[in-house]
Design an enzyme around this catalytic site. Sequence first.
Site, short mmCIF file in Angstrom:
data_model
loop_
_atom_site.label_atom_id
_atom_site.label_comp_id
_atom_site.label_asym_id
_atom_site.label_seq_id
_atom_site.Cartn_x
_atom_site.Cartn_y
_atom_site.Cartn_z
N GLY A 147 0.37 5.51 -4.39
CA GLY A 147 -0.21 6.80 -4.75
C GLY A 147 0.34 7.91 -3.87
O GLY A 147 0.74 8.98 -4.35
N ASP A 179 0.83 -1.21 0.00
CA ASP A 179 0.00 0.00 0.00
C ASP A 179 0.86 1.26 0.00
O ASP A 179 1.95 1.26 0.57
CB ASP A 179 -0.90 -0.03 1.25
CG ASP A 179 -2.06 0.93 1.13
OD1 ASP A 179 -2.29 1.48 0.04
OD2 ASP A 179 -2.76 1.13 2.15
N TRP A 206 3.11 7.88 -2.15
CA TRP A 206 4.55 8.04 -2.43
C TRP A 206 4.72 9.05 -3.57
O TRP A 206 5.58 9.92 -3.51
CB TRP A 206 5.15 6.69 -2.82
CG TRP A 206 6.62 6.72 -3.11
CD1 TRP A 206 7.64 6.47 -2.22
CD2 TRP A 206 7.24 7.03 -4.37
NE1 TRP A 206 8.85 6.61 -2.85
CE2 TRP A 206 8.65 6.96 -4.17
CE3 TRP A 206 6.77 7.36 -5.64
CZ2 TRP A 206 9.57 7.19 -5.18
CZ3 TRP A 206 7.68 7.61 -6.65
CH2 TRP A 206 9.07 7.52 -6.42
N ASN A 263 -10.48 -2.88 -6.76
CA ASN A 263 -9.67 -1.87 -7.47
C ASN A 263 -10.24 -1.46 -8.83
O ASN A 263 -9.83 -0.44 -9.40
CB ASN A 263 -8.22 -2.35 -7.67
CG ASN A 263 -7.38 -2.30 -6.41
OD1 ASN A 263 -6.42 -3.05 -6.24
ND2 ASN A 263 -7.72 -1.41 -5.49
N TRP A 264 -11.22 -2.24 -9.35
CA TRP A 264 -11.84 -1.88 -10.63
C TRP A 264 -12.54 -0.54 -10.53
O TRP A 264 -12.80 0.11 -11.54
CB TRP A 264 -12.86 -2.95 -11.07
CG TRP A 264 -12.23 -4.28 -11.35
CD1 TRP A 264 -12.33 -5.40 -10.58
CD2 TRP A 264 -11.43 -4.64 -12.48
NE1 TRP A 264 -11.63 -6.44 -11.15
CE2 TRP A 264 -11.06 -6.00 -12.32
CE3 TRP A 264 -10.97 -3.96 -13.60
CZ2 TRP A 264 -10.27 -6.68 -13.23
CZ3 TRP A 264 -10.18 -4.63 -14.52
CH2 TRP A 264 -9.84 -5.98 -14.34
N ARG A 292 1.57 -4.99 6.04
CA ARG A 292 0.94 -3.94 5.23
C ARG A 292 1.79 -2.68 5.34
O ARG A 292 2.15 -2.26 6.46
CB ARG A 292 -0.49 -3.64 5.71
CG ARG A 292 -1.15 -2.58 4.82
CD ARG A 292 -2.60 -2.35 5.15
NE ARG A 292 -3.22 -1.49 4.13
CZ ARG A 292 -4.46 -1.58 3.72
NH1 ARG A 292 -5.26 -2.51 4.23
NH2 ARG A 292 -4.95 -0.76 2.82
#
Length: 247
Positions: free
Chosen positions: A21, A18, A23, A66-67, A186
């Site tokens: 984005g 995770d 980062w 995630n779609w 995670r």
Amino acid sequence: MTKHALKNIPNHVAIIMDGNGRWANVRGLPRSMGHRKGVEAVREAVRTAAEAGIGYLTLFAFSSENWSRPESEVTDLMGLLKTFIRRDLETLHGENVRIRIIGDRSNLRSDILPLLLEAEERTRGNTSIQLVIAFNYGSRDEIARAVRSIAGDVAAGQIHPADVTPELISARLDTAGIPDPDLIIRTSGEERLSNFLLWQAAYAELMFIPDFWPDFSRASFLDALAKFAGRERRFGGVRTPTLAVGS
Ligand code: FPP
């Protein structure tokens, strides 16, 4: 690959990668750059896991939820996975890595499913680490598919309801034959499982690491393994006394 003399190495490590984005955001870069750096971190994690002697490494690459991301990001993630398989398959195969895919394959696009099947087929006989890629994966969906398959067998009279045991359920999941994870990591500081390996996580040690995924280095992985080695696992039992008290 050189193996490292580390103590108490988990047989199966699963990672929720995770923070790609974020980062990118903190660097003023597009999210796609975060995912690109994320793929580099994937390569380093697989290498580190193999060197450490980990038997199974599961990576959450794309969830069934995630779609709902913007179409451009979905296309980008698909593209990265396809490129990863095209570019890295031969290297991974050469390193004796077995690739397995978990997740719902039923509606996958025709440009991705054959690649995933080829990666599994080509590396089927490999005996070093198993790299399990969770793609179009959601734990509740996986459990529902397993329950439907068992219910079908019960309805057909092939299984008696009394024979529906935890072992049978495990054997009908996408992870059939893969031992439960010992450690789930995670990254990015979020502390939840987000529909990842819910059944399999029953006795897993959970580790939440503040680094964003692209920053998860070999050193971060080795540090997590050292912390895991210091944890006491009881599997619902009691602590084994090491000293006799009062005698
Ligand atoms: C989470 O970051 C990451 C993902 C949804 C995808 C992970 C995919 C890769 C690292 C690349 C492809 C995978 C393989 C195995 C080659 P996020 O976008 O949710 O980050 P954010 O929470 O900071 O927005």
